[in-house]
Each structure stands twice: as C-alpha cells, then as structure tokens.
Design an enzyme around this catalytic site. Structure first.
Site, PDB file in Angstrom:
ATOM      1  N   HIS A 121      -7.430  -6.025   0.701  1.00 30.88           N
ATOM      2  CA  HIS A 121      -6.242  -5.217   0.992  1.00 30.88           C
ATOM      3  C   HIS A 121      -5.469  -5.712   2.221  1.00 30.88           C
ATOM      4  O   HIS A 121      -4.425  -5.171   2.548  1.00 30.88           O
ATOM      5  CB  HIS A 121      -6.691  -3.772   1.235  1.00 30.88           C
ATOM      6  CG  HIS A 121      -5.593  -2.752   1.151  1.00 30.88           C
ATOM      7  ND1 HIS A 121      -4.910  -2.494  -0.016  1.00 30.88           N
ATOM      8  CD2 HIS A 121      -5.068  -1.913   2.077  1.00 30.88           C
ATOM      9  CE1 HIS A 121      -4.001  -1.540   0.202  1.00 30.88           C
ATOM     10  NE2 HIS A 121      -4.076  -1.179   1.467  1.00 30.88           N
TER      11      HIS A 121
ATOM     12  N   ASP B  83      -9.871  -5.638  -3.653  1.00 27.72           N
ATOM     13  CA  ASP B  83      -9.341  -4.671  -2.680  1.00 27.72           C
ATOM     14  C   ASP B  83     -10.360  -3.545  -2.482  1.00 27.72           C
ATOM     15  O   ASP B  83     -10.832  -2.948  -3.451  1.00 27.72           O
ATOM     16  CB  ASP B  83      -8.016  -4.117  -3.236  1.00 27.72           C
ATOM     17  CG  ASP B  83      -7.230  -3.304  -2.229  1.00 27.72           C
ATOM     18  OD1 ASP B  83      -7.829  -2.445  -1.557  1.00 27.72           O
ATOM     19  OD2 ASP B  83      -6.015  -3.522  -2.136  1.00 27.72           O
TER      20      ASP B  83
ATOM     21  N   SER C 141       0.829  -1.203   0.000  1.00 25.28           N
ATOM     22  CA  SER C 141       0.000   0.000   0.000  1.00 25.28           C
ATOM     23  C   SER C 141       0.870   1.263   0.000  1.00 25.28           C
ATOM     24  O   SER C 141       1.648   1.462  -0.921  1.00 25.28           O
ATOM     25  CB  SER C 141      -0.978  -0.063   1.180  1.00 25.28           C
ATOM     26  OG  SER C 141      -2.012   0.861   1.002  1.00 25.28           O
TER      27      SER C 141
HETATM   28  N1  GSH Z   1      -7.789   2.074   8.887  1.00 24.98           N
HETATM   29  C1  GSH Z   1      -7.986   2.376   7.517  1.00 24.98           C
HETATM   30  C2  GSH Z   1      -7.294   1.414   6.611  1.00 24.98           C
HETATM   31  C3  GSH Z   1      -5.846   1.338   6.891  1.00 24.98           C
HETATM   32  C4  GSH Z   1      -5.254   0.122   6.246  1.00 24.98           C
HETATM   33  O1  GSH Z   1      -5.915  -0.698   5.601  1.00 24.98           O
HETATM   34  N2  GSH Z   1      -3.983   0.007   6.429  1.00 24.98           N
HETATM   35  C5  GSH Z   1      -3.265  -1.061   5.812  1.00 24.98           C
HETATM   36  C6  GSH Z   1      -2.189  -0.456   4.955  1.00 24.98           C
HETATM   37  S1  GSH Z   1      -2.879   0.764   3.852  1.00 24.98           S
HETATM   38  C7  GSH Z   1      -2.635  -1.914   6.874  1.00 24.98           C
HETATM   39  O2  GSH Z   1      -1.647  -2.559   6.643  1.00 24.98           O
HETATM   40  N3  GSH Z   1      -3.208  -1.907   8.080  1.00 24.98           N
HETATM   41  C8  GSH Z   1      -2.628  -2.564   9.211  1.00 24.98           C
HETATM   42  C9  GSH Z   1      -2.875  -4.032   9.321  1.00 24.98           C
HETATM   43  O3  GSH Z   1      -3.695  -4.590   8.572  1.00 24.98           O
HETATM   44  O4  GSH Z   1      -2.218  -4.669  10.174  1.00 24.98           O
HETATM   45  C10 GSH Z   1      -9.446   2.328   7.176  1.00 24.98           C
HETATM   46  O5  GSH Z   1     -10.170   1.613   7.851  1.00 24.98           O
HETATM   47  O6  GSH Z   1      -9.864   2.976   6.204  1.00 24.98           O
END
Ligand code: GSH
Length: 276
Positions: free
Chosen positions: A254, A222, A146
């Site tokens: 995602h 995604d 991402s």
């Molecule tokens: N929190 C955000 C999304 C954030 C998100 O999906 N982050 C990804 C990278 S872009 C991630 O790796 N999150 C941490 C995880 O899954 O451990 C939302 O709900 O819109």
C-alpha cells in the site's frame, strides 16, 4: 494567499502555499507543481488526492510525480486531506478527524463546522487555483491514493464533464461495506446509510459509471486489501461494462513505493486524455 516555499523542480516550480479557507473555516496548505510551460501559457492540471494520515506533503515528496508531469507539461495539485488546527474537531484514531476528511461534507457534530472537504476540493480550491495560477480550467484530470482514490473516483463520477480522466492507486473502493468508510460516514454523515451511497465508488460505478478514461492500480500484496475491497469496484466495472483498466499488481503493497512505481504510467495516461 501566502507563499510558504517555491523550489525549482524539473525546469518548473514546486510551490507550497497557504490560504484562508472560508469553506473549511481554517487555514489550508497545498502543494502546486507548475511545469516550465506555465511561464508562457496556462497548462492542464492533474489533481492528486492523498490518503489517511497525509498532508499536502506526502505525495509531493514521495510519489516522484514531478519529473513525469514536467515531461508532459502538466500541473499537479496536492491538497491536504482535512481541515486543520487547534480549533478543528479531531479524534485520537488516525482514520477519523484531522488527516481523514474522507472528501465528504459532514452534516453531524462536532464535524459539520469544518469538515467540508467535498466543497473544498470541488469548488473553493479550484477557484483559488484558477485565479492565482496559469491553469486551464477546462483541462483537468484527477487521481488519488487510498482514501484519495475514493475521493478522486467519487468526484469524477459525480461531476461528469469536469475531469477528462480519472485514475486511482489502491482506492477505498467500497467504503459503505468497509471499516474504512462505515466508521467515518457514521461520524460525518450520520447513521442513515442512504446518504452514504453518493460517496461509494462501487455504487457510483453501478449507477453512473464514468464518461472518460479510467485506470485503477491495486497492489496484490496490499496489507489493507480487506478494507479497500477492490473486488467490489472490479465487479461494478464489469456489471456496468465500463471502459477502462483495472490492474492487480503482483507483489506491491500500500506504500508510496507502490504509488511511485506506477505514477509515471498514470501521468502519461492523464496527459493523453487531456490532449484529446
Ligand atoms: N497509519 C496507518 C496506515 C495509514 C496509511 O497507510 N496511510 C497511507 C494512505 S491510506 C499513506 O499514504 N500514508 C502516508 C505515507 O505513506 O506517506 C496504519 O498503520 O494502519
């Protein structure tokens, strides 16, 4: 440098370390997996840049990367995604400020003081790692998820010769045309969009391409496809006639369930490029 933890892991060691970052003006924590081979000689290294809201810990604990890295004798670096701490500027939104450094050097207040993730990842942290651990400076590869995929692709294309190979999981592929990019670049770099192009993988692909091996995986289900804009990077790769592989993976979202499903193939891909 302070050792936070060291755990035996697939014959090697998964460590977590903290150091004072002069570039970012705060203490920074990173994860480093060293395979068994590192006890005897320096080993090649794969950087893993994480996405929004992540610390060094998410990929380290959820990507399932260590077993594959151990099988190929590769080290893995898991940096944090922004400067941290009470004295560091932040924002209530999850996609700006701490946890959302976007791998740029901010030039605008209040961010400019600490938000220099480009210099941290490309200069300061490599020096810390090469000085402190058995790593081969001339055998490096980079990947990310991402926002981290955006960072990995930008760095690979902007620093020719540094990385033998680059891969990405669901990268923010065209941030200058996305709310995951325009908002942050306006805050960190200012309204002059001319300064943004150096941090857009699709624009960098059209202008520079990448001399080395390249692999992109994107989940076709995604939830953030409209923000990630994979089609822009796919178009740019075709227009550039870039060698490499871009895969839309049916059914994947995602999450780290997607990353962990393909991390083994990415690590094998990097190991092959690093062995050349
Ligand atoms: N929190 C955000 C999304 C954030 C998100 O999906 N982050 C990804 C990278 S872009 C991630 O790796 N999150 C941490 C995880 O899954 O451990 C939302 O709900 O819109």
């Amino acid at each position: 440098m302070e050792t936070i933890s060291e755990n035996a892991c697939f014959g090697g060691v998964q460590g977590v370390y903290r150091h004072a970052s002069a570039v970012l003006g705060c203490d920074m924590t990173f994860g480093l997996f060293l395979p068994a081979e590192a006890r005897r000689h320096p080993v090649p290294v794969l950087w893993y840049l994480s996405g929004l809201t992540c610390t060094h810990e998410n990929a380290m604990t959820k990507a399932g990367a260590q077993a594959h890295a151990a099988a190929h004798g590769l080290a893995l670096v898991f940096p944090d995604t922004s400067p941290r701490g009470d004295g560091v500027a932040d924002d209530d939104a999850f996609d700006l400020g701490q946890g959302a450094g976007f791998y740029v050097n901010a030039t605008r207040d209040p961010w400019a003081k600490n938000y220099r993730m480009w210099d941290y990842i490309t200069d300061e942290l490599p020096r810390v790692l090469m000085a402190g651990f058995a790593l081969e400076e001339d055998r490096q590869a980079i990947t990310g998820h991402s926002m981290g995929g955006h960072g990995a692709l930008s760095m690979a294309m902007q620093l020719p010769g540094r990385f033998a190979s680059v891969s990405a999981f669901a990268p923010i592929a065209n941030p200058t045309a996305s709310d995951w990019g325009r908002k942050q670049f306006t805050a960190y770099l200012g309204a002059d969009e001319g300064t943004w192009a150096a941090h857009d993988s699709s624009l960098l692909m059209l202008e520079h391409g990448f001399r080395g091996d390249l692999l992109i995986d994107q989940g076709a289900s995604d939830q953030f496809l409209d923000l990630l804009r994979p089609e822009a990077l796919a178009h740019a790769m075709a227009a550039r006639r870039q060698s490499g592989t871009f895969r839309m993976q049916a059914g994947y979202d995602h999450s780290y369930f997607f990353v962990s499903s393909f991390i083994g193939e990415h690590i094998a891909f990097h190991a092959k490029a690093l062995a050349k």
